[in-house]
Design a protein around this motif. Sequence first.
Motif, PDB file in Angstrom:
ATOM      1  N   VAL A 156       8.048   9.650   1.974  1.00 58.10           N
ATOM      2  CA  VAL A 156       7.632  10.818   2.755  1.00 58.10           C
ATOM      3  C   VAL A 156       8.463  10.983   4.033  1.00 58.10           C
ATOM      4  N   PRO A 157       8.677   9.929   4.838  1.00 57.97           N
ATOM      5  CA  PRO A 157       9.459  10.125   6.070  1.00 57.97           C
ATOM      6  C   PRO A 157      10.897  10.579   5.815  1.00 57.97           C
ATOM      7  N   TYR A 158      11.486  10.173   4.682  1.00 58.41           N
ATOM      8  CA  TYR A 158      12.863  10.554   4.373  1.00 58.41           C
ATOM      9  C   TYR A 158      12.944  12.038   4.031  1.00 58.41           C
ATOM     10  N   GLY A 164      10.321  16.518   0.786  1.00 59.47           N
ATOM     11  CA  GLY A 164       9.034  15.846   0.625  1.00 59.47           C
ATOM     12  C   GLY A 164       9.117  14.421   0.136  1.00 59.47           C
ATOM     13  N   ASN A 165       8.345  14.160  -0.906  1.00 62.89           N
ATOM     14  CA  ASN A 165       8.256  12.822  -1.488  1.00 62.89           C
ATOM     15  C   ASN A 165       8.845  12.818  -2.896  1.00 62.89           C
ATOM     16  N   PHE A 166       9.804  13.717  -3.129  1.00 59.80           N
ATOM     17  CA  PHE A 166      10.349  13.881  -4.466  1.00 59.80           C
ATOM     18  C   PHE A 166      11.500  12.903  -4.718  1.00 59.80           C
ATOM     19  N   THR A 167      12.156  13.061  -5.852  1.00 57.65           N
ATOM     20  CA  THR A 167      13.118  12.054  -6.313  1.00 57.65           C
ATOM     21  C   THR A 167      14.260  11.852  -5.335  1.00 57.65           C
ATOM     22  N   ALA A 168      14.777  12.914  -4.744  1.00 55.47           N
ATOM     23  CA  ALA A 168      15.886  12.770  -3.803  1.00 55.47           C
ATOM     24  C   ALA A 168      15.484  11.888  -2.626  1.00 55.47           C
ATOM     25  N   ALA A 169      14.286  12.086  -2.099  1.00 61.64           N
ATOM     26  CA  ALA A 169      13.830  11.265  -0.974  1.00 61.64           C
ATOM     27  C   ALA A 169      13.619   9.812  -1.396  1.00 61.64           C
ATOM     28  N   LYS A 170      13.152   9.595  -2.628  1.00 60.41           N
ATOM     29  CA  LYS A 170      13.002   8.233  -3.139  1.00 60.41           C
ATOM     30  C   LYS A 170      14.366   7.529  -3.219  1.00 60.41           C
ATOM     31  N   LEU A 171      15.393   8.263  -3.651  1.00 60.81           N
ATOM     32  CA  LEU A 171      16.739   7.685  -3.698  1.00 60.81           C
ATOM     33  C   LEU A 171      17.231   7.346  -2.296  1.00 60.81           C
ATOM     34  N   ALA A 172      16.883   8.175  -1.317  1.00 61.01           N
ATOM     35  CA  ALA A 172      17.270   7.884   0.064  1.00 61.01           C
ATOM     36  C   ALA A 172      16.625   6.583   0.546  1.00 61.01           C
ATOM     37  N   TRP A 173      15.391   6.339   0.124  1.00 61.47           N
ATOM     38  CA  TRP A 173      14.730   5.073   0.491  1.00 61.47           C
ATOM     39  C   TRP A 173      15.497   3.882  -0.103  1.00 61.47           C
ATOM     40  N   VAL A 174      15.891   3.985  -1.366  1.00 60.37           N
ATOM     41  CA  VAL A 174      16.653   2.905  -1.995  1.00 60.37           C
ATOM     42  C   VAL A 174      17.976   2.705  -1.259  1.00 60.37           C
ATOM     43  N   LEU A 229      -2.159  18.432   0.777  1.00 61.55           N
ATOM     44  CA  LEU A 229      -2.724  18.097   2.087  1.00 61.55           C
ATOM     45  C   LEU A 229      -1.613  17.749   3.068  1.00 61.55           C
ATOM     46  N   GLU A 230      -0.427  18.325   2.840  1.00 58.29           N
ATOM     47  CA  GLU A 230       0.756  18.115   3.686  1.00 58.29           C
ATOM     48  C   GLU A 230       1.130  16.642   3.761  1.00 58.29           C
ATOM     49  N   ASN A 231       1.081  15.989   2.614  1.00 64.61           N
ATOM     50  CA  ASN A 231       1.492  14.595   2.433  1.00 64.61           C
ATOM     51  C   ASN A 231       0.650  13.602   3.230  1.00 64.61           C
ATOM     52  N   GLN A 232      -0.575  13.993   3.540  1.00 66.29           N
ATOM     53  CA  GLN A 232      -1.486  13.045   4.181  1.00 66.29           C
ATOM     54  C   GLN A 232      -2.184  12.194   3.122  1.00 66.29           C
ATOM     55  N   GLN A 233      -2.634  11.015   3.549  1.00 67.56           N
ATOM     56  CA  GLN A 233      -3.405  10.126   2.690  1.00 67.56           C
ATOM     57  C   GLN A 233      -4.800   9.970   3.297  1.00 67.56           C
ATOM     58  N   VAL A 234      -5.743  10.727   2.761  1.00 68.77           N
ATOM     59  CA  VAL A 234      -7.098  10.678   3.318  1.00 68.77           C
ATOM     60  C   VAL A 234      -7.970   9.675   2.587  1.00 68.77           C
ATOM     61  N   PRO A 260       0.828  -1.202   0.000  1.00 71.60           N
ATOM     62  CA  PRO A 260       0.000   0.000   0.000  1.00 71.60           C
ATOM     63  C   PRO A 260       0.865   1.256   0.000  1.00 71.60           C
ATOM     64  N   GLY A 261       0.517   2.197  -0.870  1.00 74.56           N
ATOM     65  CA  GLY A 261       1.264   3.444  -0.959  1.00 74.56           C
ATOM     66  C   GLY A 261       2.440   3.399  -1.909  1.00 74.56           C
ATOM     67  N   TRP A 262       2.760   2.225  -2.438  1.00 76.28           N
ATOM     68  CA  TRP A 262       3.851   2.105  -3.398  1.00 76.28           C
ATOM     69  C   TRP A 262       3.306   2.250  -4.819  1.00 76.28           C
TER      70      TRP A 262
END
Length: 493
Positions: free
Chosen positions: A109-111, A133-143, A354-359, A43-45
């Motif tokens: 998002v947390p990264y 935020g949830n942009f490319t740099a943060a995605k690379l941090a997750w990897v 929505l400040e990266n919330q998932q409603v 979920p969320g991926w």
Amino acid sequence: MLLLGIDLGTSSIKVSVVDADSRQTLVSVSYPETEREIIARQPGWAEQYPLQWWQDAKQAILKAHATHLYDPRQISAIGIAYQMHGLVVVDKDQHALRDAIIWCDSRAVPYGQAAFEAIGEGECLAHLLNSPGNFTAAKLAWVKEHEPEVYGRIDQIMLPGDFLALQLTGQATTSISALSEGVFWDFARHGLSEDVFRFFGFDRALIPPVREVFAPHGVVRREVAEELGLTPGIPVTYKAGDQPNNALSLNVLRPGEVAATAGTSGVIYAVTDQLFVDQKSRVNPFAHVNHSRDKTRLGVLLCINGTGSLNRWVRSVAAPALSYPEVNERAAAVPVGADGLLCLPFGNGAERMLENQQVGAQFVDIDLNVHTPAHMLRAGQEGVAFAFRYGLDLMRAGGLHPTVVKAGHTNMFLSEVFAQAFADVTGLTVELYQTDGSVGAALGAGIGAGTFATADEAFSRVQPLRQVKPGADAEAYEAVYQRWKEKLQAQLQ
């Protein structure tokens, strides 16, 4: 002289061939015919296979050739538009190491939030103009944290359009516009962000050479040209994210001009010459296609993750046997406000506005004795229009006050219900144009190749098909919107 434009979307690849002299679109095709899936292992991926993009792009080009409406050997330059904020990682042999993590994936998002807090909110906003935020740099941090064996093999990182250009040319490049959408770019220092690279522990060598948006990004390899019936050595002269490119396709280049789109996602994109900052990073400024060190041109982007995807989902549930024109007819038969039924169209990942919330997506105030599938169809389209208004008010609070918005006469703007609801609830006049991202990419290629001296020359013959102005239902929509806003705010934490 012909120009080829490729638009790498989430659901398909679109290709257009444009005659540079007349600006006429000779052919536009999409591939595949059905929407390409998003891989969601958790979920969320949200992921897609980069080589599938390349296979689809080749099929789309060959499909365009098969119309026999032009001579492929007369194509002189190629432009590429692409879904923004994705992450593709390749090894030293230019092979993708994993599926691409695409724009609506929420895992990072947390990264981004950790970087925002550690670097400092004021520092981030002053230099990056955004939270990571949830942009490319943060995605690379997750990897980097979760897949260290993959991270260790990365030679270069890129956005989706960079990967497509790599397949065409064998050369990896990027641009300031692309780096800014990945939140790698420091606007105050006019270079890669030392703060981002230091905090995440990234090597700057991962970034490909930086080129201008309108510039040579490599030439088509001989073996690719032979496979696709193109002339070897023709250049890729333009690359841009889909929203800056959509703005270009509408000739939205000057401060105060605004573009909108309502495809898979929904966007309002306003051009400014100021270093715009939203303190909560709910709307996001990036370098526009014509941004330079000497001339600030930012596109302030409001994104709603699920607009066309919401409309598609409602159709699949409420009216699976109907075409989209028939869906729009059914929706039009229901009164403004859908007899009290409301839709929150937020079911496609974390929403930045929505400040990266998932409603989640929701239908609210269902009356089992009143509401029918047709009510769902209308409420879905109105809910998307209300989401646009909610985000537009954030932009207005930051000092942007558009009066006219330009949009392509495509996707949800083909619906009279949606187009009129958008105008009524936002108070904006909507100008609709017969253009799309692949046509914009083709003309962008002409600008980059020097076929056109300026963007104004490239788009000099673009005229609106029609205008949609706020009408008699604007007051009624305002009341419905306020109810909708109350329901949304009750869901926010």
